[in-house]
Design a protein around this motif. Sequence first.
Motif, PDB file in Angstrom:
ATOM      1  N   SER A 185       0.830  -1.213   0.000  1.00 21.24           N
ATOM      2  CA  SER A 185       0.000   0.000   0.000  1.00 21.24           C
ATOM      3  C   SER A 185       0.860   1.257   0.000  1.00 21.24           C
ATOM      4  CB  SER A 185      -0.926  -0.006   1.221  1.00 21.24           C
ATOM      5  OG  SER A 185      -1.750  -1.156   1.210  1.00 21.24           O
ATOM      6  N   ILE A 186       1.953   1.237   0.768  1.00 19.47           N
ATOM      7  CA  ILE A 186       2.855   2.388   0.783  1.00 19.47           C
ATOM      8  C   ILE A 186       3.516   2.549  -0.580  1.00 19.47           C
ATOM      9  CG2 ILE A 186       4.962   3.337   1.779  1.00 19.47           C
ATOM     10  CD1 ILE A 186       4.184   1.850   4.404  1.00 19.47           C
ATOM     11  N   ALA A 187       4.046   1.446  -1.120  1.00 20.58           N
ATOM     12  CA  ALA A 187       4.747   1.510  -2.405  1.00 20.58           C
ATOM     13  C   ALA A 187       3.808   1.936  -3.527  1.00 20.58           C
ATOM     14  CB  ALA A 187       5.369   0.152  -2.726  1.00 20.58           C
ATOM     15  N   ALA A 188       2.574   1.448  -3.482  1.00 21.80           N
ATOM     16  CA  ALA A 188       1.624   1.730  -4.561  1.00 21.80           C
ATOM     17  C   ALA A 188       1.037   3.127  -4.477  1.00 21.80           C
ATOM     18  CB  ALA A 188       0.497   0.697  -4.545  1.00 21.80           C
ATOM     19  N   ALA A 189       1.298   3.840  -3.364  1.00 18.62           N
ATOM     20  CA  ALA A 189       0.747   5.191  -3.216  1.00 18.62           C
ATOM     21  C   ALA A 189       1.461   6.192  -4.108  1.00 18.62           C
ATOM     22  CB  ALA A 189       0.837   5.632  -1.756  1.00 18.62           C
ATOM     23  N   LYS A 190       2.625   5.826  -4.595  1.00 24.90           N
ATOM     24  CA  LYS A 190       3.400   6.729  -5.439  1.00 24.90           C
ATOM     25  C   LYS A 190       3.457   6.189  -6.857  1.00 24.90           C
ATOM     26  CE  LYS A 190       8.039   8.665  -6.044  1.00 24.90           C
ATOM     27  NZ  LYS A 190       9.441   8.654  -5.571  1.00 24.90           N
ATOM     28  N   ASN A 191       3.473   7.092  -7.825  1.00 27.15           N
ATOM     29  CA  ASN A 191       3.668   6.675  -9.212  1.00 27.15           C
ATOM     30  C   ASN A 191       5.155   6.408  -9.436  1.00 27.15           C
ATOM     31  OD1 ASN A 191       0.951   7.150  -9.617  1.00 27.15           O
ATOM     32  ND2 ASN A 191       1.269   9.207 -10.416  1.00 27.15           N
ATOM     33  N   HIS A 192       5.468   5.243  -9.979  1.00 22.56           N
ATOM     34  CA  HIS A 192       6.855   4.818 -10.129  1.00 22.56           C
ATOM     35  C   HIS A 192       7.243   4.760 -11.605  1.00 22.56           C
ATOM     36  CE1 HIS A 192       7.185   3.456  -5.891  1.00 22.56           C
ATOM     37  NE2 HIS A 192       5.908   3.180  -6.047  1.00 22.56           N
ATOM     38  N   ASP A 193       8.506   5.085 -11.861  1.00 22.73           N
ATOM     39  CA  ASP A 193       9.035   4.864 -13.209  1.00 22.73           C
ATOM     40  C   ASP A 193       9.048   3.370 -13.506  1.00 22.73           C
ATOM     41  OD1 ASP A 193       9.673   7.634 -13.656  1.00 22.73           O
ATOM     42  OD2 ASP A 193      11.381   7.367 -12.321  1.00 22.73           O
ATOM     43  N   VAL A 194       9.603   2.588 -12.589  1.00 21.78           N
ATOM     44  CA  VAL A 194       9.652   1.130 -12.707  1.00 21.78           C
ATOM     45  C   VAL A 194       9.350   0.558 -11.329  1.00 21.78           C
ATOM     46  CG1 VAL A 194      11.058  -0.893 -13.256  1.00 21.78           C
ATOM     47  CG2 VAL A 194      11.397   1.243 -14.531  1.00 21.78           C
ATOM     48  N   LEU A 195       8.254  -0.197 -11.216  1.00 20.91           N
ATOM     49  CA  LEU A 195       7.872  -0.815  -9.950  1.00 20.91           C
ATOM     50  C   LEU A 195       8.096  -2.317 -10.042  1.00 20.91           C
ATOM     51  CD1 LEU A 195       6.645  -0.638  -7.120  1.00 20.91           C
ATOM     52  CD2 LEU A 195       4.370  -0.836  -8.156  1.00 20.91           C
ATOM     53  N   LEU A 196       8.871  -2.864  -9.088  1.00 25.11           N
ATOM     54  CA  LEU A 196       9.224  -4.278  -9.059  1.00 25.11           C
ATOM     55  C   LEU A 196       8.517  -4.927  -7.877  1.00 25.11           C
ATOM     56  CD1 LEU A 196      13.029  -3.547  -9.448  1.00 25.11           C
ATOM     57  CD2 LEU A 196      11.489  -4.175 -11.304  1.00 25.11           C
ATOM     58  N   ILE A 197       7.675  -5.926  -8.145  1.00 24.48           N
ATOM     59  CA  ILE A 197       6.857  -6.545  -7.107  1.00 24.48           C
ATOM     60  C   ILE A 197       7.190  -8.032  -7.051  1.00 24.48           C
ATOM     61  CG2 ILE A 197       4.523  -6.985  -6.279  1.00 24.48           C
ATOM     62  CD1 ILE A 197       3.602  -4.644  -8.030  1.00 24.48           C
ATOM     63  N   ASP A 198       7.557  -8.532  -5.864  1.00 29.54           N
ATOM     64  CA  ASP A 198       7.915  -9.930  -5.692  1.00 29.54           C
ATOM     65  C   ASP A 198       6.876 -10.628  -4.828  1.00 29.54           C
ATOM     66  OD1 ASP A 198       9.175 -12.357  -5.565  1.00 29.54           O
ATOM     67  OD2 ASP A 198      11.107 -11.566  -4.937  1.00 29.54           O
ATOM     68  N   GLU A 199       5.965 -11.326  -5.471  1.00 26.32           N
ATOM     69  CA  GLU A 199       4.953 -12.154  -4.806  1.00 26.32           C
ATOM     70  C   GLU A 199       3.975 -11.360  -3.932  1.00 26.32           C
ATOM     71  OE1 GLU A 199       4.135 -15.032  -5.399  1.00 26.32           O
ATOM     72  OE2 GLU A 199       5.841 -16.264  -5.967  1.00 26.32           O
ATOM     73  N   ALA A 200       3.862 -10.059  -4.142  1.00 24.15           N
ATOM     74  CA  ALA A 200       2.982  -9.255  -3.281  1.00 24.15           C
ATOM     75  C   ALA A 200       1.525  -9.662  -3.411  1.00 24.15           C
ATOM     76  CB  ALA A 200       3.136  -7.775  -3.620  1.00 24.15           C
ATOM     77  N   LEU A 201       1.108 -10.051  -4.615  1.00 21.06           N
ATOM     78  CA  LEU A 201      -0.309 -10.345  -4.823  1.00 21.06           C
ATOM     79  C   LEU A 201      -0.716 -11.685  -4.227  1.00 21.06           C
ATOM     80  CD1 LEU A 201      -0.948  -9.018  -8.435  1.00 21.06           C
ATOM     81  CD2 LEU A 201      -1.053  -7.844  -6.249  1.00 21.06           C
ATOM     82  N   ALA A 202       0.264 -12.476  -3.764  1.00 24.62           N
ATOM     83  CA  ALA A 202      -0.071 -13.740  -3.122  1.00 24.62           C
ATOM     84  C   ALA A 202      -0.487 -13.524  -1.674  1.00 24.62           C
ATOM     85  CB  ALA A 202       1.123 -14.691  -3.182  1.00 24.62           C
ATOM     86  N   THR A 203      -0.346 -12.307  -1.178  1.00 22.98           N
ATOM     87  CA  THR A 203      -0.637 -11.991   0.215  1.00 22.98           C
ATOM     88  C   THR A 203      -2.028 -11.376   0.345  1.00 22.98           C
ATOM     89  OG1 THR A 203       1.695 -11.569   0.625  1.00 22.98           O
ATOM     90  CG2 THR A 203       0.149 -10.685   2.215  1.00 22.98           C
ATOM     91  N   GLY A 204      -2.763 -11.864   1.348  1.00 24.22           N
ATOM     92  CA  GLY A 204      -4.068 -11.280   1.592  1.00 24.22           C
ATOM     93  C   GLY A 204      -5.182 -12.030   0.894  1.00 24.22           C
ATOM     94  N   ASP A 205      -6.417 -11.609   1.171  1.00 22.68           N
ATOM     95  CA  ASP A 205      -7.564 -12.285   0.584  1.00 22.68           C
ATOM     96  C   ASP A 205      -7.778 -11.816  -0.854  1.00 22.68           C
ATOM     97  OD1 ASP A 205      -8.633  -9.732   0.795  1.00 22.68           O
ATOM     98  OD2 ASP A 205      -9.801 -10.210   2.588  1.00 22.68           O
ATOM     99  N   ARG A 206      -8.768 -12.420  -1.502  1.00 22.03           N
ATOM    100  CA  ARG A 206      -9.015 -12.124  -2.911  1.00 22.03           C
ATOM    101  C   ARG A 206      -9.403 -10.661  -3.110  1.00 22.03           C
ATOM    102  NH1 ARG A 206      -7.057 -12.556  -7.580  1.00 22.03           N
ATOM    103  NH2 ARG A 206      -8.554 -12.273  -9.268  1.00 22.03           N
ATOM    104  N   GLN A 207     -10.077 -10.072  -2.130  1.00 18.25           N
ATOM    105  CA  GLN A 207     -10.477  -8.670  -2.247  1.00 18.25           C
ATOM    106  C   GLN A 207      -9.246  -7.768  -2.326  1.00 18.25           C
ATOM    107  OE1 GLN A 207     -12.907  -7.268   0.988  1.00 18.25           O
ATOM    108  NE2 GLN A 207     -13.490  -5.387  -0.054  1.00 18.25           N
ATOM    109  N   PHE A 208      -8.240  -8.038  -1.465  1.00 17.49           N
ATOM    110  CA  PHE A 208      -7.018  -7.234  -1.503  1.00 17.49           C
ATOM    111  C   PHE A 208      -6.258  -7.485  -2.804  1.00 17.49           C
ATOM    112  CE2 PHE A 208      -2.469  -6.633  -0.752  1.00 17.49           C
ATOM    113  CZ  PHE A 208      -2.470  -5.301  -0.368  1.00 17.49           C
ATOM    114  N   GLN A 209      -6.229  -8.728  -3.270  1.00 20.94           N
ATOM    115  CA  GLN A 209      -5.553  -9.029  -4.522  1.00 20.94           C
ATOM    116  C   GLN A 209      -6.175  -8.258  -5.682  1.00 20.94           C
ATOM    117  OE1 GLN A 209      -5.244 -13.286  -5.127  1.00 20.94           O
ATOM    118  NE2 GLN A 209      -4.696 -13.604  -2.979  1.00 20.94           N
ATOM    119  N   LYS A 210      -7.502  -8.155  -5.684  1.00 26.10           N
ATOM    120  CA  LYS A 210      -8.171  -7.403  -6.752  1.00 26.10           C
ATOM    121  C   LYS A 210      -7.817  -5.924  -6.685  1.00 26.10           C
ATOM    122  CE  LYS A 210     -12.150 -10.374  -7.756  1.00 26.10           C
ATOM    123  NZ  LYS A 210     -13.626 -10.454  -7.793  1.00 26.10           N
TER     124      LYS A 210
END
Length: 270
Positions: A185-210
């Motif tokens: 949530s902190i990382a996604a609050a800013k617009n990034h030139d290049v955003l690198l995400i490692d397995e973040a979407l595997a965390t949390g329920d389906r609502q958070f993943q969406k």
Amino acid sequence: MAVAEQQPLAEGTRTAQARVPTVIVDDVHIVYKVYGAGTGKGNAATALARLVLRRGGNPNVRRVHAVRGVTFTAYRGEAIGIIGSNGSGKSTLLRSIAGLLPVESGRIYTDGQPSLLGVNAALMNDLTGATNVLLGGLAMGMSQEEIQQRYQGIVDFSGINDKGDFISLPMRTYSSGMAARLRFSIAAAKNHDVLLIDEALATGDRQFQKRSEARIRELRKEAGTVFLVSHSNSAIRDTCDRVVWLEKGELLMDGPTEEVLTAYEAHTGK
């Protein structure tokens, strides 16, 4: 060891073309050195001395060739999934693009500052979630005013207050899932030139993943480039329009999401 430093793209490459390169990975090799305990006599001090002096011929040092000659170019507006079996070099490559790991040979060029999720938004366990939102935002280069404007949105997006006032509690009271959601949530609050995400979407329920998938699509529209390392093929399908497939450190396939995932699923039987 010959270390190829991460370099910005030359100014002349920043054109108004439809496909603007943001990351160029050029014949990259990444090698780890793993130091074994050994069977000889000695203590921690002598082991440290051996490392500092870099004595050659140590039979307990093993070189692990994690990434082998990988080459590809990422463009602005793309969301690229990186897939492969465990130990295939996915996270290693991501950390090298972020500038955290040196390459043995080859080059990595970036246009803009890559941000690895969980690094720029570094959280401290003994501080409250609210304080960590402030520190994480500052670490990413946001002003205090920007953080204050986005604070409630970060908390709401993370969902950590859904079952109580956890944002006012120390991070050490959080589950690993709650901490990971706050990092995203902190990382996604800013617009990034290049955003690198490692397995973040595997965390949390389906609502958070969406919510996460929707935010990644917004980042792409805002002219950023997103890399996602995930073992979830459904998250890759929902989020990415291109996939890079690594196995044993080598690039096996790079192409449209469905084409690469279909080949990968046939290969793994999943």
